[in-house]
Design a protein around this motif. Structure first.
Motif, PDB file in Angstrom:
ATOM      1  N   ILE A 625       0.861  -1.178   0.000  1.00 24.22           N
ATOM      2  CA  ILE A 625       0.000   0.000   0.000  1.00 24.22           C
ATOM      3  C   ILE A 625       0.896   1.226   0.000  1.00 24.22           C
ATOM      4  CG2 ILE A 625      -0.219   0.093   2.530  1.00 24.22           C
ATOM      5  CD1 ILE A 625      -3.168   0.994   2.040  1.00 24.22           C
ATOM      6  N   ILE A 626       0.481   2.243  -0.730  1.00 24.40           N
ATOM      7  CA  ILE A 626       1.261   3.472  -0.816  1.00 24.40           C
ATOM      8  C   ILE A 626       0.941   4.340   0.401  1.00 24.40           C
ATOM      9  CG2 ILE A 626       1.752   5.526  -2.179  1.00 24.40           C
ATOM     10  CD1 ILE A 626       0.831   3.900  -4.644  1.00 24.40           C
ATOM     11  N   GLY A 627       1.952   4.651   1.182  1.00 24.70           N
ATOM     12  CA  GLY A 627       1.784   5.479   2.362  1.00 24.70           C
ATOM     13  C   GLY A 627       2.743   6.643   2.346  1.00 24.70           C
ATOM     14  N   THR A 639      -6.329  -0.312   6.312  1.00 19.84           N
ATOM     15  CA  THR A 639      -5.969  -1.475   5.498  1.00 19.84           C
ATOM     16  C   THR A 639      -4.916  -2.317   6.200  1.00 19.84           C
ATOM     17  OG1 THR A 639      -6.511  -0.297   3.464  1.00 19.84           O
ATOM     18  CG2 THR A 639      -5.053  -2.197   3.274  1.00 19.84           C
ATOM     19  N   TRP A 640      -3.941  -1.676   6.796  1.00 24.12           N
ATOM     20  CA  TRP A 640      -2.898  -2.386   7.551  1.00 24.12           C
ATOM     21  C   TRP A 640      -3.527  -3.211   8.679  1.00 24.12           C
ATOM     22  CZ3 TRP A 640       0.898   0.565  11.268  1.00 24.12           C
ATOM     23  CH2 TRP A 640       1.842  -0.333  11.791  1.00 24.12           C
ATOM     24  N   ILE A 653       4.239  -1.253   3.394  1.00 24.41           N
ATOM     25  CA  ILE A 653       3.853   0.147   3.237  1.00 24.41           C
ATOM     26  C   ILE A 653       4.964   0.840   2.454  1.00 24.41           C
ATOM     27  CG2 ILE A 653       3.249   2.295   4.414  1.00 24.41           C
ATOM     28  CD1 ILE A 653       2.338   0.545   6.794  1.00 24.41           C
ATOM     29  N   LEU A 654       4.673   1.176   1.212  1.00 29.02           N
ATOM     30  CA  LEU A 654       5.637   1.825   0.328  1.00 29.02           C
ATOM     31  C   LEU A 654       5.587   3.333   0.537  1.00 29.02           C
ATOM     32  CD1 LEU A 654       5.060  -0.001  -3.081  1.00 29.02           C
ATOM     33  CD2 LEU A 654       7.083  -0.167  -1.635  1.00 29.02           C
ATOM     34  N   GLU A 655       6.722   3.932   0.784  1.00 30.42           N
ATOM     35  CA  GLU A 655       6.778   5.379   0.930  1.00 30.42           C
ATOM     36  C   GLU A 655       6.410   6.057  -0.390  1.00 30.42           C
ATOM     37  OE1 GLU A 655       7.408   8.024   3.042  1.00 30.42           O
ATOM     38  OE2 GLU A 655       7.041   6.608   4.678  1.00 30.42           O
ATOM     39  N   VAL A 669      -0.211  -6.969  -6.011  1.00 33.11           N
ATOM     40  CA  VAL A 669      -1.341  -6.084  -5.693  1.00 33.11           C
ATOM     41  C   VAL A 669      -0.776  -4.837  -5.021  1.00 33.11           C
ATOM     42  CG1 VAL A 669      -3.488  -5.783  -4.404  1.00 33.11           C
ATOM     43  CG2 VAL A 669      -2.933  -8.032  -5.365  1.00 33.11           C
ATOM     44  N   ILE A 670      -1.178  -3.669  -5.497  1.00 27.48           N
ATOM     45  CA  ILE A 670      -0.803  -2.403  -4.871  1.00 27.48           C
ATOM     46  C   ILE A 670      -2.078  -1.607  -4.623  1.00 27.48           C
ATOM     47  CG2 ILE A 670       0.409  -0.202  -5.169  1.00 27.48           C
ATOM     48  CD1 ILE A 670       2.590  -1.672  -6.664  1.00 27.48           C
TER      49      ILE A 670
END
Length: 863
Positions: A625-627, A639-640, A653-655, A669-670
């Motif tokens: 997931i984009i965070g 979501t987390w 968690i992608l910066e 999945v993103i």
């Protein structure tokens, strides 16, 4: 002494311009404490435990805990209990402070006090002889720290102050202190503020890094949830323990200490009168107004600016200042202008941290003074609330609610659990009633103590006296859980519907294996809430599994069974380690509550055989997931939490700032709900989707997904009607804010239509579902007729809550989900957040289906 305080106050603001040049000496404890009070020297001061003056540094949670235990050890007025642990294993504490005599009789006092909530016993109580109960709860938002820091001074004062006034007050009051409602967030923020404090020069420039926390900030708990929205919902350990403590006493008053913008002053309730929930008695607001006079007097004495009745509200019952109102208590909200660090420039001069603490301390004491002055009225309010509720329940046309989903025990039991935690009596359905099966549904009689709260949780309210809401306007619980429910009138309800009383302590999920250890295949349907967890157990262990894209009938032990869309099949002949499969099947029946069937043959009596290409191969989801900055920490955290706590799945968690150079091939999945995206990040993501990835975007992410060409969606313009010119209306200047706010959908429940044959509809058993929306982005159905698996009902889209007439005219028939194709991958665009606040169990499966089955969606059906 008052002259000294006045001089000190002037000194603080008189030398503020020098604060950026020289760090002033920290204030002493006398700055906070009232005039003319002597203190017991045997009670430790905050400095003696912290090693610094109060307000000199932001207190860490471990320091706070140490101080509270030290005071409890030294004072016979104070007892302390740990009522819960946070996700990060920090203790949540409740201090009980009263006279030593009351401490010795505390159990008896509590038992007598709780009779106020029993209409059959309360009339005989002598209120003149009863102590009032006050709960003071501090800093539910971790980056609003003046409350928790003030709790140190409050506890010291109550434990150490001497004289007849304090003795009388302690004899007449049971004071419950919750010094830090959100330890994880408080610690996160204290660390941030303290590491940015200059030792010799206080930097007050608002642009300084000290006043701009890095993402996600300290407001929220470990999973980035706003705990001040969780009182009624109780999805987190902090709230479960805290609300249990509330009901252990049912206090007359609960204070809720917050902070707001630096350029504000100080707010105390009442809030805006027209925004009070209709179930809250007017007497509640009248008493809140009476208490407000005590706050005003106390703040006048220290020359603090303040206001009341101009903002905030008492509508949503899930907040700390409002939950008490539907439980026979008074919730009092305090909002202090925040220094957001140690000292910051504001329009009123430089705002220093000790000053913010003092206002919280002073209004804590003014609350206790008000409780003394209004003690019998406040006790009478609790008694009258439950007596009135009993009369209303007797006369109510709705005598009970029944709810339940035969195919999903988990969702049904989790709603029963929420009700039970709210002290609502819930019973198993003892016999079949209409479409509800005995043992598969629950009954909530309305003729019980919590009648008002039951009504608040089940009602479908669509008419309002005000069109503005500080929080959501609807929270109808069966809708949130997507559970069938029915209101029972006097003719439909009788006591023979009531089976055993529900007890969440003994709640368990029941699964089983139908048949023997499979030689050919296992199968389980996708209806149960925890099927994603069960499937992930298998896929993560390299078990090969398939999903049925068509219904089929299969031979099972003792006959045959019809299996629906989304059924998971595990063929044994293609497994590398069949013995591992058998072990995992046993695990998911026992721990996930899944019923698994042995399929002895691949030949089916009707429908496709087990070797059909209509069984789609599944792959283990590798989800990111984009965070980070540019995304909502709430939505990322929701979501987390879902993935970690419920599905037991890892989530990267992608910066946001690293997305342009990240190696996306690690994921299939993103997820994103972010606000924007750079061109370089979009290019990297496009390549990944085109090579077969599944991108899930919702709410604010739809805009960048459209602008960068990911989602083939079209907006619906809610401001214009086709073919008609809009005539400009002249409106009063003062109406701009309310007019704008009235058009925003801040939290409303809508009816929607779901395609049960679509992979995103697997596991649902009714094409009518309810969804939550808190935004004004409307999109059209996809041009491809198969690309819109979920849309808002064209007739009667409003299920519960507020929406303006203009928006109501627009939303019907618009898309809730549109699936687009990009190369070999899919982009699933959702207008709404399916994981809202962790209590929207009913739409979690939409998200899970996108994660597990997004790659199976045929490209020919996508936009």
């Amino acid at each position: 002494m008052k002259a000294f305080f006045t001089a000190l106050f002037s000194l603080f603001f008189g030398v503020m311009l020098q604060a950026q040049v020289l760090n002033p000496e920290p204030v002493t404890l006398d700055y906070f404490l009232p005039d003319g009070v002597t203190y017991n020297s045997e009670i430790p001061t905050p400095k003696e435990i912290l090693g610094a003056e109060l307000g000199e540094w932001h207190v860490r949670h471990d320091q706070l805990v140490n101080y509270m235990y030290a005071v409890a050890e030294a004072s016979d007025r104070v007892t302390i209990t740990e009522y819960a642990r946070t996700y990060e294993n920090r203790p949540l504490l409740m201090l009980t402070i009263t006279s030593p005599q009351n401490q010795r009789n505390i159990k008896q006092i509590k038992e007598e006090h709780l009779k106020l909530t029993d209409a059959s016993q309360s009339e005989s109580l002598n209120l003149a002889e009863m102590p009032a109960v006050v709960t003071m709860s501090y800093s539910v938002h971790g980056n609003e720290p003046s409350g928790s820091n003030a709790s140190l001074a409050v506890v010291y004062h109550l434990a150490a102050a001497q004289g007849p006034e304090i003795n009388e007050m302690l004899n007449n009051t049971i004071i419950l202190i919750d010094p830090s409602i959100n330890p994880d967030g408080l610690n996160r923020f204290a660390h941030w503020a303290n590491i940015h404090k200059s030792k010799n020069v206080l930097v007050t420039d608002p642009q300084s890094r000290e006043f701009d926390e890095n993402w996600p900030g300290g407001r929220t708990n470990h999973y980035w949830f706003d705990l001040n929205r969780d009182w009624m919902l109780m999805q987190h350990p902090e709230s479960k323990g805290r609300v249990a403590k509330f009901h252990e006493w049912v206090p007359q008053v609960l204070t809720d200490h917050h902070e707001m913008g630096t350029n504000s002053t100080f707010f105390f309730q009442p809030g805006i009168p027209s925004r009070t929930h209709p179930l809250t008695p007017q007497r509640n607001q009248d008493l809140t107004g009476a208490i407000a006079e005590y706050h005003a007097d106390a703040l006048d004495q220290i020359q603090s600016l303040y206001y009341s009745e101009e903002s905030f509200d008492d509508f949503y019952y899930g907040k700390g200042s409002t939950y008490p109102d539907v439980n026979g208590s008074l919730g009092i909200l305090f909002e202090q202008a925040s220094s957001r660090g140690h000292a910051q420039e504001s329009i009123h001069g430089i705002l220093e941290f000790p000053f913010t603490i003092r206002n919280q301390f002073v209004t804590s004491l003014s609350t206790l003074e008000a409780v003394q002055g209004l003690r019998e009225e406040l006790l009478g309010n609790t008694r009258a609330f439950y007596q009135e509720a009993a009369k209303e329940a007797d006369n109510a046309s709705i005598k009970a609610y029944v709810f339940g989903e035969e195919a999903d025990q988990a969702r049904t039991k989790h709603l029963a659990e929420m009700l039970d935690r709210n002290q609502i009596d819930v019973y198993e359905l003892a016999r079949d009633h209409n479409n509800f099966k005995a043992g598969k549904a629950y009954v909530v009689p309305t003729n019980q103590r919590q009648y008002k709260l039951i009504t608040a949780l089940f009602e479908r309210r669509t008419e309002f006296t005000d069109s503005l809401f500080y929080d959501v306007s609807a929270w109808t619980m069966p809708y949130a859980f997507n559970l069938p429910f029915e209101e029972l009138n006097g003719r439909a309800f009788n006591n023979n519907l009531l089976g055993d009383e529900f007890n969440f302590d003994a709640m368990n999920l029941e699964g089983s294996l139908i048949g023997d250890q499979a030689q050919y295949a296992y199968a389980f349907e996708w209806d149960e809430y925890y099927t994603p967890r069960a499937l992930y157990r298998l896929l993560a262990a390299d078990v090969r599994a398939k999903v049925a894209s068509r219904p089929f009938k299969s031979v099972i032990t003792d006959g045959a069974k019809d299996f629906d869309y989304g059924t998971i099949v595990v063929p044994m002949g293609i497994q590398d380690h069949p013995e591992k499969v058998h072990e995992l099947i046993q695990t998911i029946t026992e721990e996930d509550g899944i019923t698994v069937y042995e399929l002895p043959t691949g030949l089916t009596p009707s429908g496709m055989d087990l070797g059909s290409n209509n069984f789609e191969n599944l792959e283990a989801p590798k989800v990111a997931i984009i965070g980070g900055s540019g995304t909502s920490s709430y939505e990322v955290g929701e979501t987390w939490h879902l993935m970690d706590q419920r599905y037991h799945m890892p989530l990267t968690i992608l910066e946001y700032d690293d997305l342009a150079r990240a190696d996306l091939d690690r994921y299939n999945v993103i997820v994103s709900s972010g606000y924007s995206m750079s061109d370089a990040a979009a290019e990297n993501l496009k390549n990944w989707v085109s090579e077969g990835g599944t991108l899930i975007v919702y709410r604010n992410a739809l805009r960048w997904a459209k602008s960068h060409g990911f989602a083939n969606i079209e907006y619906v313009d809610s401001d214009e009607e086709e073919g008609e010119e809009q005539e400009t209306q002249v409106r009063p200047y003062v109406k701009q804010g309310p007019d704008s706010g009235a058009e925003y959908i801040g939290g409303t429940i809508f009816n929607a239509k779901l395609d049960l044959t679509h992979p995103l509809g697997y596991g649902f058993n009714d094409d009518d579902i309810t969804v939550f929306r808190n935004g004004n982005l409307f999109i059209k159905k996809g041009e491809n007729p198969y690309s819109t698996p979920l849309y808002y009902s064209e007739e009667n889209p409003l299920a519960s809550g507020y929406i303006s007439e203009d928006n109501l005219d627009v939303i019907g028939g618009t898309a809730a989900i549109v699936v687009s194709r990009m190369g070999g991958g899919k982009v699933i665009a959702m207008t709404d957040n399916p994981n809202f606040r962790a209590f929207w169990y009913g739409t979690n499966k939409l998200f899970a289906n996108a994660v597990f089955f997004g790659h199976t969606i045929s490209g020919s059906t996508a936009n």
